[in-house]
Design a protein around this motif. Structure first.
Motif, PDB file in Angstrom:
ATOM      1  N   ALA A   1     -21.941  88.651  29.131  1.00 11.01           N
ATOM      2  CA  ALA A   1     -21.374  88.969  28.406  1.00 11.01           C
ATOM      3  C   ALA A   1     -20.099  88.065  27.260  1.00 11.01           C
ATOM      4  N   ALA A   2     -19.779  87.007  27.952  1.00 10.51           N
ATOM      5  CA  ALA A   2     -18.585  86.067  27.663  1.00 10.51           C
ATOM      6  C   ALA A   2     -18.754  85.447  26.250  1.00 10.51           C
ATOM      7  N   ASP A   3     -18.172  84.860  25.076  1.00 14.88           N
ATOM      8  CA  ASP A   3     -18.471  84.269  24.516  1.00 14.88           C
ATOM      9  C   ASP A   3     -18.027  82.863  25.086  1.00 14.88           C
ATOM     10  N   ARG A   4     -17.486  82.310  25.978  1.00 15.12           N
ATOM     11  CA  ARG A   4     -17.510  81.235  26.148  1.00 15.12           C
ATOM     12  C   ARG A   4     -16.855  80.795  27.424  1.00 15.12           C
ATOM     13  N   LEU A   5     -16.551  80.591  28.309  1.00 13.23           N
ATOM     14  CA  LEU A   5     -16.439  80.053  29.856  1.00 13.23           C
ATOM     15  C   LEU A   5     -15.620  78.360  29.899  1.00 13.23           C
ATOM     16  N   ALA A   6     -14.089  78.790  30.611  1.00 12.30           N
ATOM     17  CA  ALA A   6     -13.513  77.732  30.832  1.00 12.30           C
ATOM     18  C   ALA A   6     -13.299  77.748  32.427  1.00 12.30           C
ATOM     19  N   VAL A   7     -13.658  75.597  32.849  1.00  8.17           N
ATOM     20  CA  VAL A   7     -13.822  75.524  34.478  1.00  8.17           C
ATOM     21  C   VAL A   7     -12.819  74.988  34.368  1.00  8.17           C
ATOM     22  N   GLU A   8     -12.600  74.775  36.041  1.00  9.55           N
ATOM     23  CA  GLU A   8     -11.826  73.680  35.828  1.00  9.55           C
ATOM     24  C   GLU A   8     -11.604  71.677  35.484  1.00  9.55           C
ATOM     25  N   VAL A   9     -13.098  71.900  35.314  1.00  9.81           N
ATOM     26  CA  VAL A   9     -13.557  70.884  34.338  1.00  9.81           C
ATOM     27  C   VAL A   9     -15.286  70.779  34.656  1.00  9.81           C
ATOM     28  N   THR A  10     -15.960  70.190  33.533  1.00  8.42           N
ATOM     29  CA  THR A  10     -17.005  70.312  33.061  1.00  8.42           C
ATOM     30  C   THR A  10     -17.892  69.221  33.661  1.00  8.42           C
ATOM     31  N   GLU A  11     -17.632  68.490  34.377  1.00  7.62           N
ATOM     32  CA  GLU A  11     -18.273  67.665  35.022  1.00  7.62           C
ATOM     33  C   GLU A  11     -19.127  67.188  36.152  1.00  7.62           C
ATOM     34  N   ILE A  12     -19.110  68.401  36.756  1.00  2.34           N
ATOM     35  CA  ILE A  12     -19.645  69.243  38.164  1.00  2.34           C
ATOM     36  C   ILE A  12     -21.059  68.296  37.931  1.00  2.34           C
ATOM     37  N   GLY A  13     -20.946  67.797  38.707  1.00  2.38           N
ATOM     38  CA  GLY A  13     -22.085  66.736  39.416  1.00  2.38           C
ATOM     39  C   GLY A  13     -22.824  66.000  38.015  1.00  2.38           C
ATOM     40  N   ASP A  14     -21.652  65.367  37.911  1.00  7.68           N
ATOM     41  CA  ASP A  14     -22.062  64.260  36.062  1.00  7.68           C
ATOM     42  C   ASP A  14     -20.776  62.492  37.565  1.00  7.68           C
ATOM     43  N   ALA A  15     -21.857  62.259  38.359  1.00 12.83           N
ATOM     44  CA  ALA A  15     -21.209  60.971  39.057  1.00 12.83           C
ATOM     45  C   ALA A  15     -20.911  60.378  38.459  1.00 12.83           C
ATOM     46  N   ALA A  16     -21.319  59.810  37.018  1.00 12.54           N
ATOM     47  CA  ALA A  16     -21.257  58.729  36.778  1.00 12.54           C
ATOM     48  C   ALA A  16     -19.921  58.314  35.626  1.00 12.54           C
ATOM     49  N   THR A  17     -19.292  59.743  35.311  1.00 12.14           N
ATOM     50  CA  THR A  17     -18.307  60.284  35.266  1.00 12.14           C
ATOM     51  C   THR A  17     -16.753  60.023  36.338  1.00 12.14           C
ATOM     52  N   ALA A  18     -17.445  60.226  37.323  1.00 14.20           N
ATOM     53  CA  ALA A  18     -16.462  60.000  38.953  1.00 14.20           C
ATOM     54  C   ALA A  18     -16.200  58.905  38.847  1.00 14.20           C
ATOM     55  N   MET A  19     -17.278  57.965  39.453  1.00 14.73           N
ATOM     56  CA  MET A  19     -17.300  56.312  39.189  1.00 14.73           C
ATOM     57  C   MET A  19     -17.082  55.812  38.206  1.00 14.73           C
ATOM     58  N   GLY A  20     -16.877  56.525  36.720  1.00 15.42           N
ATOM     59  CA  GLY A  20     -15.801  55.548  35.592  1.00 15.42           C
ATOM     60  C   GLY A  20     -14.193  55.373  35.868  1.00 15.42           C
ATOM     61  N   ALA A  21     -14.205  57.105  36.047  1.00 20.72           N
ATOM     62  CA  ALA A  21     -12.634  57.416  36.298  1.00 20.72           C
ATOM     63  C   ALA A  21     -12.241  56.623  37.447  1.00 20.72           C
ATOM     64  N   LEU A  22     -13.090  56.199  38.954  1.00 20.00           N
ATOM     65  CA  LEU A  22     -12.112  55.417  39.805  1.00 20.00           C
ATOM     66  C   LEU A  22     -12.794  54.050  39.006  1.00 20.00           C
ATOM     67  N   TYR A  23     -13.755  53.145  38.865  1.00 20.91           N
ATOM     68  CA  TYR A  23     -13.326  52.024  38.607  1.00 20.91           C
ATOM     69  C   TYR A  23     -12.142  51.779  37.086  1.00 20.91           C
ATOM     70  N   ALA A  24     -11.669  52.543  36.801  1.00 14.02           N
ATOM     71  CA  ALA A  24     -10.715  52.229  36.125  1.00 14.02           C
ATOM     72  C   ALA A  24      -9.212  52.605  36.218  1.00 14.02           C
ATOM     73  N   LYS A  25      -9.329  53.473  37.695  1.00  9.29           N
ATOM     74  CA  LYS A  25      -7.841  53.042  38.687  1.00  9.29           C
ATOM     75  C   LYS A  25      -7.855  53.112  39.820  1.00  9.29           C
ATOM     76  N   PRO A  26      -8.583  51.801  39.933  1.00  8.17           N
ATOM     77  CA  PRO A  26      -9.455  51.568  41.287  1.00  8.17           C
ATOM     78  C   PRO A  26      -8.069  51.659  42.684  1.00  8.17           C
TER      79      PRO A  26
END
Length: 362
Positions: A123-148
């Protein structure tokens, strides 16, 4: 889909290897108790016939004495919002919203929601979670490439420089048991090595895809019905939190894992049992009683106060500030790691202090 291969490398560490490791093990917080309840990007592959096993460890509570259990109950009773994983958030003139504490495993006991909670989610109109990129390995990798520097030890250091030879043998033995060549992680910071070791080796608690864990299933369902899904943090936010941890604290928890790592499945099962009963404030005291010398692993090390402030308390406030616009709209559904809920600085008390009525909804 796995991230594309890269030719980037830093020092003697090849990020091609990291890409595969990130996809097969958890990425984020170094402390097991935090990693389990916060977002994970766990993708260890499991055999289908094993994945549906109901349990794969022993509830450590059964090993405690009646006196220990009594002391744990008394301690937990003093913690604000220490009981319950589901809460109703209200304010005059605004449609109520709901807050669910999550645990990030793919176990069906967790992912199959009770009907009242399931109905509120639908019934909820919207959902908030800690991060929305669950399963997005490319995003995690990109963040680490940016901050080795978040991942790699500075100034040519290696793990040999940080821990003694005897404990290094224990760490190496655990790594080899997980199919990880010790030499391949010798230049990585202890938090990442520890998180690899903390990941359960029981198929019933592993995810074939990050979307299999509770948070991932919530995101998928609300996106499927066209609802808005927002993140209270970003991957970069969480990596920044990790990078701020003192090296002493990282080393302390890695050593604790080397000493008690053979009971990770039991630890996970204990957490799940307490979670399902809503006994959130009993989790850490129970593990501390089970592992009296567990140190950082059970929230008892000298450096744990700083870790708790950085990875829990400070983030609680930031997440409350991020979720309030959603709450002001009404009829929202918020899902965050269950250890964020209790305590004087927990999300429940923080919301109350900011003028919201927060009551148990179970």
């Amino acid at each position: 889909m796995r991230p594309t291969r890269s030719t980037l490398s830093f020092g003697r560490f090849d990020f091609d290897r990291l890409a595969d490791r990130l996809y097969r093990f958890a990425l984020l917080f170094p402390l097991l108790l935090v990693a389990v309840f916060f977002l994970t990007v766990a993708t260890i592959e499991a055999k289908a016939q094993e994945k549906n096993r109901p349990t794969c460890g022993t509830d450590l509570s059964a090993e405690l004495t009646a006196e220990q259990k009594r002391a744990i109950g008394e301690k937990a009773a003093k913690v604000p919002a220490g009981e319950g994983i589901y809460w109703r958030i209200e304010k005059a003139g605004i449609a109520p919203s709901h807050l669910l504490g999550t645990i990030h495993v793919a176990d069906k006991r967790v992912t199959e929601l009770p009907e009242p909670i399931d109905a509120d989610l639908r019934a909820a109109d919207r959902l908030a979670v800690e991060v929305t990129e669950i399963g997005d390995a490319a995003t995690a990798m990109g963040a680490l490439y940016a901050k080795p520097d978040v991942l790699l030890l500075p100034n040519g250091q290696t793990l040999d420089d940080l821990i003694g030879a005897e404990r290094r043998k224990k760490v190496d033995a655990m790594l080899e048991g997980r199919g990880i060549p010790p030499a391949s992680v010798r230049t990585l910071k202890p938090w990442f090595i520890a998180l690899n070791l903390a990941a359960p080796d029981c198929a019933a608690l592993q995810a074939a895809s990050p979307a299999d864990v509770l948070d991932g299933t919530l995101i998928a369902r609300k996106r499927a019905d066209g609802s808005e899904v927002i993140g209270l943090e970003t991957v970069e936010d969480q990596l920044s939190a990790i990078s701020s941890l003192p090296m002493d604290a990282q080393i302390e928890q890695l050593v604790a894992l080397a000493d008690f790592g053979d009971r990770m499945n039991d630890t996970m099962e204990t957490m799940i049992q307490l979670y399902l009963k809503g006994h959130i404030a009993r989790i850490m005291p129970t593990l501390e009683a089970a592992f009296p010398n567990g140190g950082m692993l059970v929230g008892a090390g000298e450096g744990y106060a700083a870790v708790e402030k950085t990875l829990i308390d400070d983030r609680n406030l930031r997440m409350v500030e991020a979720m309030e616009p959603l709450l002001e709209k009404g009829n929202g559904f918020v899902a965050v790691g269950a250890l964020h809920l209790p305590g004087e600085h927990g999300i429940v008390e923080t919301l109350r202090n900011r003028g919201w009525s927060v009551t148990r909804a179970e």
